[in-house]
Design an enzyme around this catalytic site. Structure first.
Site, PDB file in Angstrom:
ATOM      1  N   TYR A   1     -61.719   1.927 -50.265  1.00 55.36           N
ATOM      2  CA  TYR A   1     -61.158   3.019 -50.349  1.00 55.36           C
ATOM      3  C   TYR A   1     -60.248   3.138 -51.726  1.00 55.36           C
ATOM      4  O   TYR A   1     -60.344   4.067 -52.615  1.00 55.36           O
ATOM      5  CB  TYR A   1     -60.299   3.727 -49.264  1.00 55.36           C
ATOM      6  CG  TYR A   1     -59.033   4.820 -49.564  1.00 55.36           C
ATOM      7  CD1 TYR A   1     -59.788   5.988 -49.428  1.00 55.36           C
ATOM      8  CD2 TYR A   1     -57.961   4.450 -49.427  1.00 55.36           C
ATOM      9  CE1 TYR A   1     -58.798   7.051 -49.786  1.00 55.36           C
ATOM     10  CE2 TYR A   1     -57.004   5.429 -49.754  1.00 55.36           C
ATOM     11  CZ  TYR A   1     -57.492   6.789 -49.832  1.00 55.36           C
ATOM     12  OH  TYR A   1     -56.685   7.739 -50.072  1.00 55.36           O
TER      13      TYR A   1
ATOM     14  N   LYS B   1     -60.520   5.225 -55.531  1.00 57.17           N
ATOM     15  CA  LYS B   1     -59.417   5.962 -56.222  1.00 57.17           C
ATOM     16  C   LYS B   1     -59.448   5.706 -57.661  1.00 57.17           C
ATOM     17  O   LYS B   1     -59.256   6.382 -58.424  1.00 57.17           O
ATOM     18  CB  LYS B   1     -58.223   5.849 -55.550  1.00 57.17           C
ATOM     19  CG  LYS B   1     -58.238   6.668 -54.138  1.00 57.17           C
ATOM     20  CD  LYS B   1     -58.396   8.012 -54.170  1.00 57.17           C
ATOM     21  CE  LYS B   1     -58.355   8.597 -53.108  1.00 57.17           C
ATOM     22  NZ  LYS B   1     -58.844   9.994 -53.022  1.00 57.17           N
TER      23      LYS B   1
END
Length: 272
Positions: free
Chosen positions: A152, A156
């Protein structure tokens, strides 16, 4: 013959004096808050999946992030995209972040470019730098090299990088907000000092997103946390370039006692 899209900064203002803003992921916690607080000031286009709000359900537009034609259809007349949608858990699998946060991020940015969207506000995350937090290597600045703590967080980092490319190559404004722990009550959830240190209140969430929509700066990477006394992430450029002035600190909304041994802004090098 291919047609080059018009520079979004040269487009005439819409007849409606309110800026048209697309919020992707509008049914999530931050998206719902922004719908409630920004709807009077902007012409909001709401994207998401499921909602318990009757008012939002009437206006909600659904599109999977990996379905490019459906995403492009959301962009008609949009001035600014606030991109919140995507896999949002540090425990998300590689396939989840690949579909939603990598392919999906490219699709939303490309659709925005193709339709002449002027500005793109991206919900990045502290998890793009989460390994510093895991190892206690603070403070962290807006210029600190990325150090993701998960797939995750890695996604980003990708989002910030592709945003930089679309700004440089196509001229779209790109503002990334490295959002901390956005929750109403800092005593909710895990009892962790680091979470309270990165707390972002509801009022400050609204304010920093408004600043990102309205600021004159055309590109930037910014931490978005409240004025917490044990904050480890520098918000100097968020304040100077976006005009953000955090109003809250977790110690004013909690019965907990902060850990005095943790680094605080007063301990940081001069100018941080």
């Amino acid at each position: 013959m291919a047609v080059t899209p018009q520079d979004p900064h040269d487009l005439k203002p819409p007849t409606d004096p309110r800026r048209r803003v697309l919020i992707t992921g509008a049914t999530g916690g931050i998206g719902s808050l922004l719908f409630e607080r920004l709807d009077a000031d902007y012409d909001l286009v709401l994207h998401g999946r499921h909602t318990h709000s009757e008012e939002m359900a009437k206006r909600l537009r659904r599109a999977e992030l990996d379905d490019y034609p459906a995403i492009e259809a959301l962009m008609d007349g949009v001035d600014t995209v606030v991109h919140l949608a995507g896999a949002s858990s540090p425990e998300a699998s590689w396939q989840d972040v690949l579909d939603a946060n990598i392919i999906g991020m490219r699709n939303v940015l490309e659709a925005a470019r193709a339709k002449g969207v002027r500005r793109f506000v991206y919900a990045s995350s502290n998890h793009a730098f989460g390994m510093y937090d895991r190892l206690g290597e603070w403070p962290v600045y807006s210029t600190t090299p990325p150090r993701p703590d998960s797939f995750y967080g890695l996604s980003k980092v990708f989002g910030e990088a592709i945003g930089r490319y679309y700004h440089d190559e196509y001229g779209i404004d790109f503002i990334a907000l490295r959002i901390g722990w956005s929750i109403a009550d800092p005593d909710e959830g895990p009892d962790k000092d680091v979470l309270r240190a990165m707390w972002l209140s509801e009022d400050d969430t609204e304010q920093v997103v408004r600043c990102a929509i309205e600021a004159k700066v055309r590109f930037g990477l910014y931490y978005a946390v409240s004025d917490n006394p044990n904050r480890r992430w520098d918000i100097t450029n968020t304040m100077l370039e976006l005009g953000y002035r955090p109003k809250d600190r977790w110690t004013d909304h909690s019965d907990k006692v902060e850990d005095p041994d943790q680094p605080t802004p007063e301990d940081w090098p001069k100018g941080s």
